[in-house]
Design an enzyme around this catalytic site. Structure first.
Site, PDB file in Angstrom:
ATOM      1  N   CYS A  33      61.984  -4.817  62.936  1.00 57.27           N
ATOM      2  CA  CYS A  33      62.239  -3.443  63.365  1.00 57.27           C
ATOM      3  C   CYS A  33      62.273  -2.490  62.163  1.00 57.27           C
ATOM      4  CB  CYS A  33      63.519  -3.397  64.201  1.00 57.27           C
ATOM      5  SG  CYS A  33      63.528  -1.996  65.328  1.00 57.27           S
ATOM      6  N   HIS A  53      62.808  -7.108  68.323  1.00 58.21           N
ATOM      7  CA  HIS A  53      63.864  -8.011  67.829  1.00 58.21           C
ATOM      8  C   HIS A  53      63.705  -9.402  68.439  1.00 58.21           C
ATOM      9  CE1 HIS A  53      66.455  -5.044  65.807  1.00 58.21           C
ATOM     10  NE2 HIS A  53      65.961  -4.204  66.699  1.00 58.21           N
ATOM     11  N   GLU A  63      64.915 -12.071  67.501  1.00 61.21           N
ATOM     12  CA  GLU A  63      66.140 -12.889  67.393  1.00 61.21           C
ATOM     13  C   GLU A  63      66.929 -12.934  68.698  1.00 61.21           C
ATOM     14  OE1 GLU A  63      65.618  -9.966  65.964  1.00 61.21           O
ATOM     15  OE2 GLU A  63      67.449  -8.807  65.617  1.00 61.21           O
TER      16      GLU A  63
HETATM   17  N1  GLN Z   1      66.189   3.066  62.764  1.00 64.98           N
HETATM   18  C1  GLN Z   1      64.946   2.593  63.259  1.00 64.98           C
HETATM   19  C2  GLN Z   1      64.546   3.276  64.546  1.00 64.98           C
HETATM   20  O1  GLN Z   1      65.356   3.828  65.237  1.00 64.98           O
HETATM   21  C3  GLN Z   1      64.940   1.094  63.438  1.00 64.98           C
HETATM   22  C4  GLN Z   1      65.912   0.598  64.443  1.00 64.98           C
HETATM   23  C5  GLN Z   1      66.178  -0.881  64.357  1.00 64.98           C
HETATM   24  O2  GLN Z   1      65.924  -1.489  63.348  1.00 64.98           O
HETATM   25  N2  GLN Z   1      66.727  -1.453  65.394  1.00 64.98           N
HETATM   26  O3  GLN Z   1      63.393   3.259  64.911  1.00 64.98           O
END
Ligand code: GLN
Length: 538
Positions: free
Chosen positions: A380, A513, A515
């Site tokens: 992410c 994600h 995970e």
């Molecule tokens: N801050 C980033 C976004 O909002 C990544 C978010 C995250 O890593 N869950 O896109």
């Protein structure tokens, strides 16, 4: 009709209510029953989405996009049952629902009160969205006696009365401490905790006693006598060497058997504990290990990346390896120190994150991983940072940044609306931080001849998202000409989902994600593959 099992806690928190509930779910499921797990959280936040990982551990995301308490992650990992939005509720959400209804005149001018209006709403939630389940296990957060949990305890008391006691079971988890100085096991805290519960109208049917060492029969008899619970239903849970032993240990102590006996239901199948036995053997006997660096902002709190830590461990299990996690604080990571700090590291992982703080350290570490050909996994925010690093240092876009950090520089990462509306920026118009993200399952198409397609062995995948910003697809050609391939895209080709670097042993970034979907009994292929690459790294 489903049977309801309520799990409360006493004496102190962190005794493992979540793990006990999840283990019970596994055992019942393995016996052929359909089970759901729910968490009732006493705090006032409407959902855990805006809570700091420092304070409360990670925010767990479900398939249907709910931001939930991290206990739902435990539930999924142990039971294999995917949680839903309707499986987590907080006091804040209950009150907000009731107050909304009150504002609309839904109570027809009546006085709105904790009993019956709040408790009714809690009871609705407990019953809601269930079909064909044999068992609903509901864990009440906090411990009995907390002011906040009172309405929940009252609601489950009423609930058991509504559905009939033969359809509802109360399990109470307490601590039975061992006092080293006097070499004694003490049952008094359990007695007091049950007394407190009974003063709220609930007589537990099963008491689970958490203890450092085995509880002698005479002590269990004492608990049985003072707490008015059959001796067979005083179940001990002694500290285990690895959490993967929990389902086996609860089965050995007959928790699942006693639950079925209570409801007078016969088991449909024999419990299968072999998958857990296999895992335990690997976890306890494997000597070989590798070091993986997690470079993030919340490295001081163990639970801040709970699912990630677990997924890496699963990847290790798959590869017959122990994975040591080396947590590095990105805020204090100076470029000059990187080489030193990453000595002996076989893989670098940058997890999800928010905000500018600590980003330069992350970017510098990614550059190091890219140039030194160390396996790199960006999740992410980690993928977004890998894009910024590549843009600055390889594509020579020196001002490359994310609009998350303000309106300066070249926003290679930004809100999709920014580049879709004729340059007219609409960033910053939404001041409400709760519920403005791309959340839950989204599809990605994987490109032919890519590493990612080999890893997933599939053309189309579904993964859980939790982010606001996206990599700007308009830069794709520039990146790909320089060997950073956008190997996974959203089905409409608008959003980059996965990046990978050619001519590098393992350099992958994902906008989602993975995970959240990894489980000990079925490790996520991305983590298995990353750990394998790290294992081969010299
Ligand atoms: N801050 C980033 C976004 O909002 C990544 C978010 C995250 O890593 N869950 O896109």
């Amino acid at each position: 009709m489903a049977r309801f099992i309520f799990v409360t806690g006493g004496v102190v928190s962190s005794l493992g209510k979540g793990l006990s509930s999840a283990s019970l779910a596994y055992l019942l499921q393995s016996r052929g029953f359909k089970v759901r797990l729910r968490k009732l959280d006493p705090y006032l936040n409407v959902d855990p989405g805006t809570m700091s990982p420092f304070q409360h551990g990670e925010v767990f995301v479900t398939d249907d996009g709910a931001e939930t308490d991290l206990d739902l992650g435990h539930y999924e990992r142990f039971s294999g049952i995917s949680a839903k939005n309707s499986d987590n509720i907080t006091t804040g959400k209950i009150y907000s629902d009731v107050l909304k209804k009150e504002r609309k005149g839904g109570y027809l001018g009546k006085t709105v009160q904790v009993i019956p209006h709040i408790t009714n709403r809690i009871k609705e939630f407990i019953k809601n969205d269930t079909s064909k389940e044999d068992f609903i296990i509901c864990e009440i957060g906090g411990i009995v006696g907390d002011i906040e949990s009172l309405p929940f305890v009252e609601a489950i008391r009423q609930f058991a009365n509504d559905v009939g006691k033969k359809n509802a079971l109360f399990i109470h988890l307490t601590l039975v401490p061992y006092l080293r100085a006097s070499d004694e096991i003490k049952t008094k805290p359990t007695q007091h905790s049950v007394k407190e519960l009974r003063s709220l109208g609930i007589q537990p049917d099963i008491i689970i006693c958490r203890s450092e060492r085995s509880i002698p029969l005479e002590h269990r008899k004492k608990i049985s006598l003072f707490c008015n619970v059959n001796i067979e239903n005083v179940i001990q849970t002694v500290d285990v060497k690895t959490i993967y032993e929990a389902p086996i240990s609860f089965n050995r102590e007959n928790l699942d058997k006693q639950v079925l006996e209570y409801f007078k239901i016969k088991s449909r199948k024999k419990v299968n504990l072999n998958p857990w036995k296999k895992i335990i053997k690997i976890v306890l006997q494997t000597k070989k290990s590798i070091n993986i660096a997690i470079i993030g902002k919340y490295v001081d709190l163990k639970d801040a990346y709970k699912s990630l830590d677990e997924a890496l461990a699963h990847g290790g299990i798959h590869n017959n390896l122990k994975v040591n996690l080396v947590r590095i604080d990105s805020e204090n990571l100076k470029v000059s120190e990187i080489k030193n700090k990453l000595k002996g590291i076989s893989g670098i992982l940058i997890p999800g994150g928010f905000g500018k703080r600590g980003t330069e350290g992350k970017i510098a570490a990614i550059r190091y991983a890219r140039l030194k050909k160390i396996p790199f996994f960006g999740i992410c925010f980690g993928m977004q940072m890998a894009i910024i690093e590549f843009a600055r240092n390889k594509l020579n876009i020196k001002t490359a940044t994310s609009s998350e950090f303000g309106a300066v520089g070249t926003p290679i990462i930004g809100l999709i609306t920014e580049w879709n509306r004729d340059g007219k920026k609409i960033i910053g118009t939404d001041k409400n931080l709760g519920g403005t993200m791309r959340l839950g399952l989204y599809e990605a198409k994987l490109k032919d001849n890519s590493l990612i397609k080999k890893i997933y062995k599939s053309k189309l995948i579904q993964e859980r998202h939790r982010h606001r910003y996206e990599v700007n697809i308009n830069y794709m050609d520039q990146f790909e000409k320089n060997d950073l391939i956008f190997s996974g895209l959203s089905p409409d080709n608008k959003l980059p989902e996965i990046i990978e670097l050619k001519n590098h042993p393992w350099f992958v970034g994902v906008q989602f994600h993975p995970e959240f979907k990894s489980r000990p009994l079925s490790p996520h292929p991305l983590f298995s593959s990353f750990i394998k690459a790290a294992k081969n790294h010299k």
